[in-house]
Write an enzyme that holds these catalytic residues in place. Sequence first.
Site, mmCIF file in Angstrom:
data_model
loop_
_atom_site.group_PDB
_atom_site.id
_atom_site.type_symbol
_atom_site.label_atom_id
_atom_site.label_comp_id
_atom_site.label_asym_id
_atom_site.label_seq_id
_atom_site.Cartn_x
_atom_site.Cartn_y
_atom_site.Cartn_z
ATOM 1 N N THR A 43 0.827 -1.215 0.000
ATOM 2 C CA THR A 43 0.000 0.000 0.000
ATOM 3 C C THR A 43 0.852 1.252 0.000
ATOM 4 O O THR A 43 0.476 2.275 -0.578
ATOM 5 C CB THR A 43 -0.917 -0.007 1.247
ATOM 6 O OG1 THR A 43 -1.699 -1.180 1.208
ATOM 7 C CG2 THR A 43 -1.818 1.207 1.293
ATOM 8 N N SER A 100 1.539 -7.470 -0.481
ATOM 9 C CA SER A 100 2.260 -8.415 0.391
ATOM 10 C C SER A 100 1.622 -9.799 0.369
ATOM 11 O O SER A 100 2.254 -10.775 0.755
ATOM 12 C CB SER A 100 2.355 -7.882 1.814
ATOM 13 O OG SER A 100 1.081 -7.813 2.410
ATOM 14 N N THR A 110 1.238 -4.174 4.321
ATOM 15 C CA THR A 110 1.014 -4.402 5.753
ATOM 16 C C THR A 110 0.344 -5.738 6.057
ATOM 17 O O THR A 110 0.423 -6.210 7.184
ATOM 18 C CB THR A 110 0.153 -3.271 6.361
ATOM 19 O OG1 THR A 110 -1.086 -3.218 5.656
ATOM 20 C CG2 THR A 110 0.871 -1.946 6.281
ATOM 21 N N ASP A 111 -0.303 -6.358 5.049
ATOM 22 C CA ASP A 111 -1.066 -7.574 5.366
ATOM 23 C C ASP A 111 -0.181 -8.697 5.889
ATOM 24 O O ASP A 111 -0.575 -9.431 6.795
ATOM 25 C CB ASP A 111 -1.857 -8.046 4.147
ATOM 26 C CG ASP A 111 -3.083 -7.166 3.904
ATOM 27 O OD1 ASP A 111 -3.385 -6.321 4.779
ATOM 28 O OD2 ASP A 111 -3.730 -7.310 2.862
#
Length: 354
Positions: free
Chosen positions: A35, A83, A116-117
Site C-alpha cells: 500500500t 504483500s 502491511t497484510d
Amino acid sequence: MAKLLVALCLGLLTLVTATAADELPRVVVYATGGTIAGKSNGGSSETTKYSAGQVTAQQLLDAVPEIANVSHVDAVQFTNLGSNRLNTSLVLELSKNISASLASDKYAGAVVTVGTDTLEEVAYFLDLTVDSPKPVVIVGAMRPTTALSADGPMNLLQAIRATVHPSSRSRGALVVLNDRIGSAYYTTKTNSRTLDTFKAIEQGYLGTFVDGGEPLYYFTPSRPTGRRFFNISALHILPKVDILYSYLDMDPMLLRLTVEHNGAKGIVIAGEGDGEADRTWLPEMVGLMARGVPVVTSTRTAAGTVGAGLNFGNGTASIPASTLNPPKAKILLQLALAQHPSDVSAVASAFKGV
Ligand SMILES: *[C@@H]1O[C@H](CO)[C@@H](O)[C@H](O)[C@H]1NC(C)=O
Ligand SMILES: *[C@@H]1O[C@H](CO)[C@@H](O)[C@H](O)[C@H]1NC(C)=O
Ligand SMILES: *[C@@H]1O[C@H](CO)[C@@H](O)[C@H](O)[C@H]1NC(C)=O
Ligand SMILES: *[C@@H]1O[C@H](CO)[C@@H](O)[C@H](O)[C@H]1NC(C)=O
Ligand SMILES: *[C@@H]1O[C@H](CO)[C@@H](O)[C@H](O)[C@H]1NC(C)=O
C-alpha cells in the site's frame, strides 16, 4: 570588498553544506511493494479500493525530499507486489540480500518497504535470519499514495530516521508505522483498516518519535528472550508448513489431508483459547508427531501465550507456540524444519522459551 566577503561567505557555506551532506550516513531501501506504493483511481477519499505496488522505490523516495537531510539512500526495487503475493522464497532472498548489504561498511542500516497484510511475517523472518547490530527497519502504510493524509511519506521518513540513529542498533529488526517503533519479533497487525493497527498487545512499543522526528526509545537495546538466529545462507526454499484454524465442527481429517495431499512437513494449529481444539483431533495429532511431522499449537485469540497442557501442547500431541501467533509460529517451524527435517524433538527445542 563587500562583494568579495559575500562570495567568500557563500563559498564557505557551500563547503559547510557539502561537508555536512557528505557526512550523512547511507541507507539501503529495499522496496517490495504494498500500500505504501499503492495508487487508487477513485480519488483522494478512496482508502480501500486501490492497487498495491504501483509506485517505484525511487518515486517513493523522491516524494519525501526531507530524507536528503537525514541520509543518503540507495533504492533497490526488490519486487513491486502486494504483500499477499510475496512468499517465503522471496523473503529468503530478501534476507540474504539485506545481510550482504549490511556486511558492507557502506551502509548504516536497511529499510524494507512492504505491504502491511503480511508485514509481521516478513519482519519476524528478517529478525530471525539477519545477524547484524545494524538496524533493519520494516515500514509500510495503511493508506495509498493517492489518499488524503497518506501515511506512507511520514512513515518512510521516520523509518530512515530510526535506521540512522545510533540508539536503534542491536535491537534486531524494527517495525515503524504511525509514529511508533515496535519489535519485529512481537509486533502484529491488530486492525484491518486503521492507521494504529501495528501493536504488540502484551509487550508494547519500544519507542516513538520526538523533536521533529528523532527516535525516542523507552528501553536500552535488548533482544526478545526467545529470539534465535537461523543461518539461511545455504537455503533456497523452506519446507512447506500449513496453518489450520480450529472451530466448532472442524474435521480432524483435515490434519491428515494437509500432510498426505498437500505435502505439509509441519502443521500449525490456530487453536481455541490457549491452543486447544476438538478432542477428536488428538489421535491424529499424536500420529503425525510420531511420524516426524511436528504439530505446533498456537492460538486464534489476539494475544496471550500457549503452554503445555495435559493433552494439547504436551509434547506428544503438539508443541506449544508460547508467545507466537500462528503466522509467526509457521515461520519459526519452517526455519526449524529446514535445519532439522522430520526431527520433532529438535523442532520442539527451537520453540523452547520463545
Ligand atoms: C534541509 O535542511 C536545511 C538546513 O536546515 C533546510 O534549509 C532545508 O529546508 C531542509 N530541506 C528539507 C527538504 O527539509
Ligand atoms: C539479490 O542478490 C543476488 C545475489 O547478489 C542477486 O543476484 C539478485 O539480483 C538480488 N535480488 C534483487 C531483487 O536485488
Ligand atoms: C514466489 O514468488 C515468485 C514471484 O512471484 C515466484 O517466481 C516463485 O516461483 C514463488 N516461489 C514459490 C516457492 O512459490
Ligand atoms: C552462515 O553460514 C555460512 C556458511 O557456513 C558462513 O560462511 C557464514 O559466516 C554464516 N553467517 C553467520 C552470520 O553466521
Ligand atoms: C499427551 O496427550 C496425548 C493425547 O491425549 C496422550 O496420548 C499422551 O499420552 C500425552 N502425553 C503425555 C506425555 O502426557
